[in-house]
Design an enzyme around this catalytic site. Structure first.
Site, PDB file in Angstrom:
ATOM      1  N   ASP A 160       0.608  -1.360   0.111  1.00 44.89           N
ATOM      2  CA  ASP A 160       0.088   0.116   0.130  1.00 44.89           C
ATOM      3  C   ASP A 160       0.838   1.208  -0.228  1.00 44.89           C
ATOM      4  O   ASP A 160       0.465   2.185  -0.529  1.00 44.89           O
ATOM      5  CB  ASP A 160      -0.989  -0.012   1.159  1.00 44.89           C
ATOM      6  CG  ASP A 160      -2.237  -0.979   1.121  1.00 44.89           C
ATOM      7  OD1 ASP A 160      -2.296  -1.263  -0.291  1.00 44.89           O
ATOM      8  OD2 ASP A 160      -2.863  -1.065   1.801  1.00 44.89           O
ATOM      9  N   GLY A 161       2.110   1.314   0.459  1.00 46.31           N
ATOM     10  CA  GLY A 161       2.997   2.451   0.645  1.00 46.31           C
ATOM     11  C   GLY A 161       3.322   2.647  -0.772  1.00 46.31           C
ATOM     12  O   GLY A 161       3.421   4.116  -1.038  1.00 46.31           O
TER      13      GLY A 161
ATOM     14  N   ASN B 219      -5.699   8.181   2.329  1.00 50.30           N
ATOM     15  CA  ASN B 219      -6.097   7.546   3.501  1.00 50.30           C
ATOM     16  C   ASN B 219      -6.511   8.495   4.315  1.00 50.30           C
ATOM     17  O   ASN B 219      -7.481   8.281   4.807  1.00 50.30           O
ATOM     18  CB  ASN B 219      -5.091   6.627   3.770  1.00 50.30           C
ATOM     19  CG  ASN B 219      -5.257   5.291   3.058  1.00 50.30           C
ATOM     20  OD1 ASN B 219      -5.901   4.971   2.654  1.00 50.30           O
ATOM     21  ND2 ASN B 219      -3.991   4.542   3.347  1.00 50.30           N
TER      22      ASN B 219
ATOM     23  N   ASP C 222      -2.558  11.940  21.910  1.00 51.54           N
ATOM     24  CA  ASP C 222      -1.612  11.754  20.930  1.00 51.54           C
ATOM     25  C   ASP C 222      -1.714  11.975  19.684  1.00 51.54           C
ATOM     26  O   ASP C 222      -0.702  12.295  18.925  1.00 51.54           O
ATOM     27  CB  ASP C 222      -1.118  10.123  21.078  1.00 51.54           C
ATOM     28  CG  ASP C 222      -0.494   9.605  22.242  1.00 51.54           C
ATOM     29  OD1 ASP C 222      -0.128  10.394  23.199  1.00 51.54           O
ATOM     30  OD2 ASP C 222      -0.650   8.365  22.349  1.00 51.54           O
TER      31      ASP C 222
ATOM     32  N   PHE D  72      -8.156   2.794  11.729  1.00 53.87           N
ATOM     33  CA  PHE D  72      -8.464   1.339  12.029  1.00 53.87           C
ATOM     34  C   PHE D  72      -7.452   1.101  13.373  1.00 53.87           C
ATOM     35  O   PHE D  72      -8.397   0.583  14.179  1.00 53.87           O
ATOM     36  CB  PHE D  72      -8.469   0.508  10.840  1.00 53.87           C
ATOM     37  CG  PHE D  72      -8.663  -1.003  11.608  1.00 53.87           C
ATOM     38  CD1 PHE D  72     -10.013  -1.545  11.462  1.00 53.87           C
ATOM     39  CD2 PHE D  72      -7.467  -1.960  11.851  1.00 53.87           C
ATOM     40  CE1 PHE D  72     -10.415  -2.962  11.966  1.00 53.87           C
ATOM     41  CE2 PHE D  72      -7.822  -3.161  12.149  1.00 53.87           C
ATOM     42  CZ  PHE D  72      -9.063  -3.622  12.200  1.00 53.87           C
ATOM     43  N   SER D  73      -6.580   1.341  13.120  1.00 55.71           N
ATOM     44  CA  SER D  73      -5.425   0.982  14.389  1.00 55.71           C
ATOM     45  C   SER D  73      -5.888   1.818  15.384  1.00 55.71           C
ATOM     46  O   SER D  73      -5.612   1.309  16.512  1.00 55.71           O
ATOM     47  CB  SER D  73      -4.081   1.160  13.955  1.00 55.71           C
ATOM     48  OG  SER D  73      -3.572   0.463  12.858  1.00 55.71           O
TER      49      SER D  73
ATOM     50  N   ARG E  13       2.503   6.124  -3.082  1.00 59.77           N
ATOM     51  CA  ARG E  13       3.215   7.000  -3.557  1.00 59.77           C
ATOM     52  C   ARG E  13       2.940   7.250  -5.157  1.00 59.77           C
ATOM     53  O   ARG E  13       3.352   8.004  -5.712  1.00 59.77           O
ATOM     54  CB  ARG E  13       4.808   6.372  -3.638  1.00 59.77           C
ATOM     55  CG  ARG E  13       5.827   7.007  -4.399  1.00 59.77           C
ATOM     56  CD  ARG E  13       7.027   6.363  -3.905  1.00 59.77           C
ATOM     57  NE  ARG E  13       7.297   5.027  -4.044  1.00 59.77           N
ATOM     58  CZ  ARG E  13       7.847   4.408  -5.263  1.00 59.77           C
ATOM     59  NH1 ARG E  13       8.096   5.204  -6.313  1.00 59.77           N
ATOM     60  NH2 ARG E  13       8.001   3.126  -5.421  1.00 59.77           N
TER      61      ARG E  13
ATOM     62  N   THR F 133      -9.467   1.623   6.976  1.00 58.63           N
ATOM     63  CA  THR F 133      -8.839   0.294   7.428  1.00 58.63           C
ATOM     64  C   THR F 133      -7.540   0.708   7.642  1.00 58.63           C
ATOM     65  O   THR F 133      -6.641  -0.454   7.567  1.00 58.63           O
ATOM     66  CB  THR F 133      -9.079  -0.748   6.157  1.00 58.63           C
ATOM     67  OG1 THR F 133      -8.740  -0.195   4.946  1.00 58.63           O
ATOM     68  CG2 THR F 133     -10.508  -1.119   6.117  1.00 58.63           C
TER      69      THR F 133
ATOM     70  N   ARG G  84       5.377  14.294  25.826  1.00 55.98           N
ATOM     71  CA  ARG G  84       4.456  15.404  26.169  1.00 55.98           C
ATOM     72  C   ARG G  84       3.177  15.197  25.526  1.00 55.98           C
ATOM     73  O   ARG G  84       3.221  15.022  24.141  1.00 55.98           O
ATOM     74  CB  ARG G  84       4.797  16.899  26.028  1.00 55.98           C
ATOM     75  CG  ARG G  84       6.137  17.201  26.873  1.00 55.98           C
ATOM     76  CD  ARG G  84       6.384  18.542  26.693  1.00 55.98           C
ATOM     77  NE  ARG G  84       5.345  19.418  27.411  1.00 55.98           N
ATOM     78  CZ  ARG G  84       5.398  20.885  27.069  1.00 55.98           C
ATOM     79  NH1 ARG G  84       6.294  21.394  26.750  1.00 55.98           N
ATOM     80  NH2 ARG G  84       4.481  21.231  27.529  1.00 55.98           N
TER      81      ARG G  84
END
Length: 302
Positions: A74-75, A148, A178, A193-194, A79, A189, A159
């Site tokens: 997917d990366g 995405n 965060d 998703f994560s 690109r 996805t 911090r």
């Protein structure tokens, strides 16, 4: 290139031996079919195929090409999307990575995939993208985009980031967190998703807002209208932040910066070989357990 001449742009993860081997097969079969194969500067040397047409890496790399064949994960496809989106050329991904959610074909189907390109037997679907604007003191300092997600993250590990989320010009909530993921259905996805966001079917047009590890009573993932404008403001008394788009493009965000996300008028086009239901794609890619399902059997009993 003369009128009527066919061409395909190859984008490969040249750091993988398997991708180079796959590219050689693709180049050979396309060339034998009379199709000109383009390769990017910086990749052509690694491919070592003198018959390819070397093109610079710029918004016109894919102009006039029938498809951009992507050999990698997917990366690599993200690109390639930078090159294909400005000219509307469809992307056809061959998964040489792990999950490969955006890819249409697997490595074992490579020869058949090339044949489908040669005979133009594929469909094209459009995926929604987002435009991302960064402002500082009311002035635009950066414009970018994502297929995405656009993610505002803390730049200092030790911090917490303090932000205020805004939907359609109205403040929603302040979060110590965060970061915040603003995603498309395609990106549901991926990072969203994560971070605990929902999986959204591609034909559903919406924007996702998913806070990351937020210390707040109200910190649920949100799904808003595709016509909405989502903004994330980095509060003045917070540490530095950073904006990531598709894990590729990054912008530093000083305290007080504002990131605005809205639906783009320029989609990414994906070539599809199989009209596989998205449910089946989820089951296959995530290895979901479906043993015991009797839906098909019940349908036959009717």
């Amino acid at each position: 290139m003369s009128a009527g001449e066919r061409s395909v742009l190859i984008v490969a993860h040249t750091g993988r031996t398997e991708a180079i081997r796959s590219a050689h097969l693709v180049i050979r079969r396309l060339t034998e079919a009379g199709i000109t194969v383009r390769a990017l500067e910086g990749e052509a040397e690694a491919l070592n195929c003198p018959e390819v047409q070397v093109v610079p890496v710029d918004p016109k790399s894919a102009e006039g090409a029938e498809t951009v064949m992507v050999l990698g994960g997917d990366g690599t496809l993200l690109r390639a999307a930078d090159l294909a989106r400005p000219v509307g050329t469809p992307l056809l991904g061959v998964n040489l990575g792990h999950v490969g959610f955006l890819a249409e074909a697997e490595r074992e189907d490579l020869a058949a995939t090339v044949d489908r390109v040669v005979t133009r037997r594929y469909d094209v679907e459009e995926r929604m993208t987002i435009d991302v604007t960064v402002r500082r003191n009311g002035m635009v300092v950066e414009r970018t985009w994502a297929l995405n997600e656009a993610t505002v993250e803390k730049a200092e590990r030790e911090r917490m980031l303090e932000v205020v989320a805004e939907i359609d010009g109205r403040p929603l909530s302040r979060w110590g967190c965060d970061g915040v993921v603003c995603a498309t259905p395609t990106g549901s996805t991926a990072y969203a998703f994560s971070a605990g966001g929902p999986v959204v079917w591609p034909e559903v047009e919406a924007l996702l807002v998913v806070p990351i590890s937020a210390h707040a009573l109200f910190a649920r993932a949100l799904m808003v209208s595709p016509e909405s404008v989502v903004a994330v403001e980095v509060l003045p008394d917070t540490p530095r932040a950073v904006l990531w788009c598709d894990g590729r493009r990054t912008v530093g965000l000083p305290p007080g910066a504002r990131v605005e996300v809205r639906r783009s008028d320029s989609p990414v086009r994906l070539a599809r070989l199989h009209l596989t239901p998205f449910t089946d794609r989820l089951v296959t890619k995530f290895g979901l357990p479906v043993s015991g399902w009797r839906g098909h059997a019940r349908a036959q009993e009717r």
